[in-house]
Design an enzyme around this catalytic site. Structure first.
Site, PDB file in Angstrom:
ATOM      1  N   GLY A   1       3.413  24.834  -3.058  1.00 27.06           N
ATOM      2  CA  GLY A   1       2.957  24.038  -4.173  1.00 27.06           C
ATOM      3  C   GLY A   1       4.061  23.579  -5.104  1.00 27.06           C
ATOM      4  O   GLY A   1       3.946  22.523  -5.736  1.00 27.06           O
TER       5      GLY A   1
ATOM      6  N   GLY B   1       9.215  25.120   5.731  1.00 27.72           N
ATOM      7  CA  GLY B   1       7.948  25.306   5.024  1.00 27.72           C
ATOM      8  C   GLY B   1       7.927  24.571   3.700  1.00 27.72           C
ATOM      9  O   GLY B   1       8.965  24.178   3.174  1.00 27.72           O
TER      10      GLY B   1
ATOM     11  N   ASP C   1       0.356  37.151  -6.149  1.00 28.99           N
ATOM     12  CA  ASP C   1       0.009  36.140  -5.142  1.00 28.99           C
ATOM     13  C   ASP C   1       0.069  36.736  -3.738  1.00 28.99           C
ATOM     14  O   ASP C   1       0.629  36.137  -2.816  1.00 28.99           O
ATOM     15  CB  ASP C   1       0.962  34.945  -5.253  1.00 28.99           C
ATOM     16  CG  ASP C   1       0.415  33.700  -4.539  1.00 28.99           C
ATOM     17  OD1 ASP C   1      -0.803  33.651  -4.294  1.00 28.99           O
ATOM     18  OD2 ASP C   1       1.218  32.806  -4.211  1.00 28.99           O
TER      19      ASP C   1
ATOM     20  N   ALA D   1       7.673  24.307  -4.213  1.00 33.59           N
ATOM     21  CA  ALA D   1       9.000  24.361  -3.604  1.00 33.59           C
ATOM     22  C   ALA D   1       8.916  24.137  -2.100  1.00 33.59           C
ATOM     23  O   ALA D   1       7.858  24.291  -1.482  1.00 33.59           O
ATOM     24  CB  ALA D   1       9.665  25.711  -3.892  1.00 33.59           C
TER      25      ALA D   1
END
Length: 692
Positions: free
Chosen positions: A16, A13, A129, A18
């Site tokens: 933004g 994956g 988040d 990492a």
């Protein structure tokens, strides 16, 4: 390889700031996830500090619904966080693949996320988040909340900065304005997540993030039931309460929201408390901008009515300001009356139109397909027939989200219109898929992981342990045992062999042979016993030496012991039997039988011992290798005959010689007659030696 420990295997994956990789922890021999800061941020002190705070914040949290943080560090300027590797799919991908999720499953996910948030909020940590991308759904159906990348303690300085962090589609109104956040901000974000999961659509969307953020501040969400008519009113009420614009009208704690979701799941009445305040929408001329904490904010509350006014000293259009005055209240009261009248008229028109449509279309042969989810086959068939349709094909599939024997799918979908008499196909759940536990013994860690995952189970590394029959770095034990049947998603724990256990070799010198063998075999060794040498230090039958002597060996290896024969008999003195009177041969044989092999004979005259027999011996005590001398008789000595008297004396044996005999210095037997005139009478000069 990071820090000579974490071996990167594949990227799983990117975000933004990492990337996330799957990796092998070489020290603990387990699969982990490694989050690596993107290079462009490594030199930014604020980002590296945020990265460090993520690890510190998440490491404090312990919950089955929160991804565990194992380690944090930097290697050659690259910053990384090591965390639990979670198998499954993120909720965002699940929604994109399936659309709206079964509403009971939505409530279960919400309850588990609330539990995770309750743990975080209990330590004054706000996630900031919450979004479906950060909620992993595991194969067993449970979720884990991850990525505390912008989490902040509520009382930290950075929590009060004007930076707006988070994803616009899920941020709370106060977060969009850069205000100080509390746990109710996470509750709003979770409400947005559940809205999307239940409807398949975002509550607010737009071309740019700033437009979406402004909608979070200004606009009420469209009720979920208008997007998905099948949503229960109770679940809809929970979602909308969580998404209240005013933080004080939301659930005040994650635990409070969890109780409401649990009540819904258990079929109990859902108590949402007092009626939520009405959200007032800003005028259309509002500027499209995400505002910082110093721009404007909630100034005060009065009367529950929200009036949007700019904050003094700013040039920007304000978001909500709860200040009211009497004139504002009167205007709002008049506005509400007008809105009420208009609404009543609209409802009457809608009802008339619906009645007209029903009257003129009642015989058109169309009907809505009923919702059949979670019904048994019999219940589904009854509902289908009641709606004017027929039961079509019935299929069965494994579905962990639906109870076995209940409907988990239908075609056509619920809510669509179809001609009466149409066949409605249904899919029944077989429940959780069963599988046979694979045999992992002898596989490497990677091979075991693959075998477990291919069989539909979840792998877990249990650690290292010694094994007598499995080579190092291979699976030596597993739980559950191979061949047993288990639900898909069951966790299989496996252990890796460290090889045969090495143990210290016992020192058994001086032990009797039997005791030494028992001691060594008890320690796990194979024993080989051999005869040793003579020894004055170790008694006969005891261990005089061993190989190896001390140190460590793996169990099952061989230790050799050497058994003492005791003192060397050749070095011991013992009685020598008296062989006097025996024949020479009998004497030698007797001495040999007594262990004396070095026997020699000397021959002597004897008048008393018959010829050939032993007169005597040199010693009567000796060691086995001593020389034994036996004296053997050769009978009496022979005498010399008379030759006319001239010989006078034939002296023999010098010790007893006659007066006139030919007597040498030693009185020996002289063969030469003595011619001395004074010794001419042989009778007077005969030797007195009895042997003559």
């Amino acid at each position: 390889m990071f820090s000579d420990r974490y071996e990167i295997t594949e990227r799983i994956g990117i975000g933004g700031m990492a990337e996330v990789y799957k990796a092998q922890d070489q020290a603990l021999r387990r699969v982990v996830a490694v989050k690596v800061m993107l290079p462009q941020y490594a030199a930014d002190k604020e980002f590296t500090e945020r990265f460090r705070l993520e690890a510190a914040a998440a490491a404090q949290l312990s919950s089955p619904y929160i991804v565990n943080i194992y380690d944090w560090g930097q290697d050659s300027g690259t910053y990384y966080i090591v965390m639990e590797y979670v198998r499954g799919i993120d909720l965002k991908s699940a929604i994109q693949q399936r659309g709206a999720i079964n509403q009971r499953k939505v409530a279960e996910i919400g309850s588990q996320v609330c539990q995770a948030l309750s743990v975080a909020h209990g330590q004054d940590i706000v996630h900031r988040d919450i979004k479906p991308q950060n909620i992993m759904v595991q194969p067993d159906g449970n979720v884990k909340v991850m990525d505390f990348g912008i989490a902040r303690a509520k009382n930290s300085v950075k929590a009060r900065t004007s930076n707006v962090l988070g994803t616009a589609h899920y941020i709370s109104p106060e977060q969009a304005q850069g205000k100080e956040l509390t746990g109710t901000s996470d509750i709003y974000s979770l409400g947005c997540v559940l809205y999307e999961a239940a409807t398949g659509h975002l509550p607010f969307d737009g071309e740019e993030a700033v437009n979406v953020a402004l909608k979070q501040v200004q606009e009420p969400p469209v009720p979920p039931s208008q997007v998905n008519p099948n949503i229960d009113a109770d679940l809809e009420g929970i979602i909308l309460k969580a998404m209240e614009k005013n933080p004080f009208n939301r659930f005040q704690t994650a635990q409070e929201m969890k109780r409401a979701l649990d009540d819904y799941l258990r079929g109990r009445a859902v108590n949402l408390g007092a009626g939520a305040a009405t959200t007032t929408i800003m005028g259309n001329n509002a500027q499209t901008q995400v505002m910082g904490a110093n721009d404007y904010g909630y100034n005060n509350f009065a009367g529950g009515t929200e009036v949007m006014t700019p904050i003094e000293g700013t040039s920007k259009t304000a978001v909500r300001d709860f200040r009211v005055d009497d004139s504002a209240q009167k205007k709002n009261r008049s506005r509400r009356i007008a809105v009420g009248i208009t609404t009543a008229v609209l409802l009457a028109v809608i009802a008339a139109i619906a009645a007209w449509a029903l009257f003129f279309n009642q015989d058109d042969g169309l009907a809505k397909v009923p919702e059949l989810s979670d019904l048994t086959q019999a219940q589904a068939e009854a509902a289908i027939e009641k709606a004017g349709f027929e039961l079509g094909d019935v299929e069965e599939v494994y579905d962990a989200d639906t109870v076995a024997g209940h409907v988990c799918g239908q075609d056509p979908e619920a809510g669509t219109e179809a001609e009466k008499g149409t066949k409605i196909n249904i899919t029944l759940s077989l429940g959780v898929e069963k599988g046979q536990i694979p045999n992992l013994k002898g596989l490497s860690a990677d091979e075991a992981q693959d075998a477990i995952e291919k069989a539909g189970f979840v792998a877990k590394f249990g650690g290292n342990e010694n094994s007598d029959d499995v080579e190092q770095d291979k699976v030596c034990r597993q739980d559950p045992e191979p061949g047993t049947e288990a639900d898909a998603g069951t966790t299989i724990t496996y252990w890796i062999s460290s090889g045969v256990e090495s143990v210290s070799v016992p020192d058994v010198r001086g032990y009797p042979e039997r005791d030494a063998i028992a001691t060594l075999e008890g320690a796990g060794f194979v024993v080989e016993s051999q005869a040793g040498d003579y020894s004055e230090a170790y008694d006969e039958g005891t261990v005089m030496s061993q190989s190896p002597n001390g140190g460590k060996l793996e169990k099952g290896e061989t230790v050799t012991i050497y058994i003492s024969q005791g003192v060397d008999p050749s070095t011991l003195s013992k009685d020598v039997p008296d062989v006097s009177g025996m024949s020479e041969s009998a004497a030698i044989s007797a001495l040999n039988n007594y262990g004396f092999q070095n026997v020699s004979s000397e021959y002597r005259n004897s008048t008393e011992v018959p010829e050939g027999n032993v007169i005597g011996q040199n010693v009567y005590s000796a060691t086995a290798d001593s020389q034994i001398v036996i004296y053997v008789s050769i009978g009496p000595a022979a005498s010399t005959p008379d030759d006319g008297g001239n010989n006078g004396n034939n002296g023999n044996n010098g010790d007893n010689g006659g007066n006139n005999g030919g007597n040498g210095d030693n009185g020996g037997n002289s063969e030469t007659p003595n011619t001395d005139d004074q010794n001419t009478n042989p009778n007077e000069n005969l030797s007195t030696d009895p042997n003559l």
